[in-house]
Write an enzyme that holds these catalytic residues in place. Sequence first.
Site, PDB file in Angstrom:
ATOM      1  N   ASP A   1       0.845  -1.200   0.000  1.00 41.07           N
ATOM      2  CA  ASP A   1       0.000   0.000   0.000  1.00 41.07           C
ATOM      3  C   ASP A   1       0.876   1.245   0.000  1.00 41.07           C
ATOM      4  O   ASP A   1       1.523   1.568   1.000  1.00 41.07           O
ATOM      5  CB  ASP A   1      -0.890  -0.008   1.247  1.00 41.07           C
ATOM      6  CG  ASP A   1      -2.019  -1.007   1.136  1.00 41.07           C
ATOM      7  OD1 ASP A   1      -2.773  -0.941   0.144  1.00 41.07           O
ATOM      8  OD2 ASP A   1      -2.154  -1.866   2.034  1.00 41.07           O
TER       9      ASP A   1
ATOM     10  N   MET B   1     -12.611  -0.997  -3.457  1.00 34.40           N
ATOM     11  CA  MET B   1     -12.279  -0.580  -2.089  1.00 34.40           C
ATOM     12  C   MET B   1     -13.516  -0.794  -1.218  1.00 34.40           C
ATOM     13  O   MET B   1     -14.581  -0.220  -1.460  1.00 34.40           O
ATOM     14  CB  MET B   1     -11.866   0.889  -2.049  1.00 34.40           C
ATOM     15  CG  MET B   1     -10.525   1.203  -2.708  1.00 34.40           C
ATOM     16  SD  MET B   1      -9.126   0.229  -2.129  1.00 34.40           S
ATOM     17  CE  MET B   1      -9.077   0.638  -0.379  1.00 34.40           C
TER      18      MET B   1
ATOM     19  N   GLY C   1      -6.613   4.593   3.007  1.00 34.89           N
ATOM     20  CA  GLY C   1      -5.718   5.398   3.835  1.00 34.89           C
ATOM     21  C   GLY C   1      -5.241   4.691   5.087  1.00 34.89           C
ATOM     22  O   GLY C   1      -4.175   5.013   5.596  1.00 34.89           O
ATOM     23  N   PHE C   2      -6.012   3.733   5.561  1.00 34.09           N
ATOM     24  CA  PHE C   2      -5.670   3.082   6.829  1.00 34.09           C
ATOM     25  C   PHE C   2      -6.075   1.611   6.788  1.00 34.09           C
ATOM     26  O   PHE C   2      -7.087   1.259   6.174  1.00 34.09           O
ATOM     27  CB  PHE C   2      -6.390   3.760   7.997  1.00 34.09           C
ATOM     28  CG  PHE C   2      -6.065   5.221   8.098  1.00 34.09           C
ATOM     29  CD1 PHE C   2      -4.894   5.654   8.717  1.00 34.09           C
ATOM     30  CD2 PHE C   2      -6.900   6.170   7.530  1.00 34.09           C
ATOM     31  CE1 PHE C   2      -4.572   7.004   8.771  1.00 34.09           C
ATOM     32  CE2 PHE C   2      -6.594   7.528   7.586  1.00 34.09           C
ATOM     33  CZ  PHE C   2      -5.424   7.945   8.204  1.00 34.09           C
TER      34      PHE C   2
ATOM     35  N   GLY D   1      -7.147  -1.858   9.127  1.00 33.13           N
ATOM     36  CA  GLY D   1      -7.907  -2.134  10.352  1.00 33.13           C
ATOM     37  C   GLY D   1      -9.295  -1.531  10.410  1.00 33.13           C
ATOM     38  O   GLY D   1      -9.898  -1.491  11.481  1.00 33.13           O
TER      39      GLY D   1
ATOM     40  N   ASP E   1     -10.578  -4.876  -1.195  1.00 32.87           N
ATOM     41  CA  ASP E   1      -9.509  -4.351  -0.338  1.00 32.87           C
ATOM     42  C   ASP E   1     -10.108  -3.550   0.813  1.00 32.87           C
ATOM     43  O   ASP E   1     -10.694  -2.483   0.592  1.00 32.87           O
ATOM     44  CB  ASP E   1      -8.570  -3.474  -1.168  1.00 32.87           C
ATOM     45  CG  ASP E   1      -7.329  -3.073  -0.395  1.00 32.87           C
ATOM     46  OD1 ASP E   1      -7.172  -3.511   0.765  1.00 32.87           O
ATOM     47  OD2 ASP E   1      -6.516  -2.308  -0.942  1.00 32.87           O
ATOM     48  N   GLY E   2      -9.926  -4.099   2.025  1.00 28.92           N
ATOM     49  CA  GLY E   2     -10.310  -3.379   3.236  1.00 28.92           C
ATOM     50  C   GLY E   2     -11.351  -4.113   4.061  1.00 28.92           C
ATOM     51  O   GLY E   2     -12.425  -4.430   3.573  1.00 28.92           O
TER      52      GLY E   2
ATOM     53  N   SER F   1      -4.768  -6.759   8.569  1.00 30.18           N
ATOM     54  CA  SER F   1      -4.894  -7.156   9.972  1.00 30.18           C
ATOM     55  C   SER F   1      -5.262  -8.629  10.137  1.00 30.18           C
ATOM     56  O   SER F   1      -4.722  -9.319  11.008  1.00 30.18           O
ATOM     57  CB  SER F   1      -5.980  -6.310  10.654  1.00 30.18           C
ATOM     58  OG  SER F   1      -6.128  -5.074  10.022  1.00 30.18           O
TER      59      SER F   1
HETATM   60  O1  LIG Z   1      -5.446  -0.110   0.840  1.00 26.25           O
HETATM   61  C1  LIG Z   1      -5.715  -0.355   1.983  1.00 26.25           C
HETATM   62  C2  LIG Z   1      -6.143   0.721   2.913  1.00 26.25           C
HETATM   63  O2  LIG Z   1      -6.126   1.924   2.268  1.00 26.25           O
HETATM   64  C3  LIG Z   1      -5.682  -1.765   2.414  1.00 26.25           C
HETATM   65  O3  LIG Z   1      -4.857  -2.554   1.600  1.00 26.25           O
HETATM   66  C4  LIG Z   1      -5.470  -2.068   3.880  1.00 26.25           C
HETATM   67  O4  LIG Z   1      -4.116  -2.177   4.187  1.00 26.25           O
HETATM   68  C5  LIG Z   1      -6.128  -3.347   4.250  1.00 26.25           C
HETATM   69  O5  LIG Z   1      -6.000  -3.535   5.631  1.00 26.25           O
HETATM   70  P1  LIG Z   1      -7.100  -4.324   6.470  1.00 26.25           P
HETATM   71  O6  LIG Z   1      -8.402  -3.589   6.305  1.00 26.25           O
HETATM   72  O7  LIG Z   1      -7.176  -5.709   5.892  1.00 26.25           O
HETATM   73  O8  LIG Z   1      -6.559  -4.296   7.853  1.00 26.25           O
HETATM   74 FE   LIG Z   2      -4.573  -1.663  -0.455  1.00 22.96          FE
END
Ligand SMILES: O=C(CO)[C@@H](O)[C@H](O)COP(=O)(O)O
Ligand SMILES: [Fe+2]
Length: 224
Positions: free
Chosen positions: A37, A139, A144-145, A147, A175-176, A198
């Site tokens: 990322d 997405m 951006g984050f 977890g 993703d996410g 995570s």
């Molecule tokens: O691109 C992103 C966040 O912007 C992702 O790739 C996160 O890194 C996924 O993390 P988890 O939601 O699986 O903890």
């Molecule tokens: Fe990502």
Amino acid sequence: MSHAVTICPSILAGDFAALGAECRALGEAGADWIHVDVMDGHFVPNITFGPQMCAALRPHVTGVMDVHLMIAPVDPYIDAFAKAGADVITAHLEAGPHVHRTLQAIRGAGCKAGLAINPGTGIEAVGHLLDDIDLLCVMTVNPGFGGQSLIPAMVEKVRALKALTAGRPIRIQVDGGVTLRTARSVAAAGADLLVAGSAVLQGGPAAYARNIAALRDAALGVLV
Ligand SMILES: O=C(CO)[C@@H](O)[C@H](O)COP(=O)(O)O
Ligand SMILES: [Fe+2]
């Protein structure tokens, strides 16, 4: 219907002081892809890695290096990430006005072209880009984050995009917020590739193989 998915661990959830070792441990634990990322503090409110980090990690990645660019602009950096060893480069539809040019530049640099769309972006926006993408990254959180929790409305979006891309050689990635609780719904909706930070990296390297296998089973609907 259930189908086998590929788990793409995101090193965003790893130990930043030991990312080479993290990539090796994930490969040994059965990860075929490593998701990197890249965040610029401008397109998203966080800063992570650049092409130098990708180049440094490349020898430690045995499978596919999947680079998710959360940066704007994108085009000036495509060649640097390609030279750093990215196999897939994913750019955001929202990152600039000329995404078609960006996708062509990614393929021109010798990489698979990924297109990511934010939760607030409608699926009609990708309709004219389908000839130019190898991977569509839905997405399921705002980027951006790590977890965060998966936004439930995104499951229907995955289903609609699966239908829109039917018959084309396009892989759907989510993703996410992918966890043991959410993997099944996105897989059943048609996702082929599940990014998980995570959920895979929790517990440290000793837990990676177990976490990856559990996510694969959860996506198939096996009770874990
Ligand atoms: O691109 C992103 C966040 O912007 C992702 O790739 C996160 O890194 C996924 O993390 P988890 O939601 O699986 O903890
Ligand atoms: Fe990502």
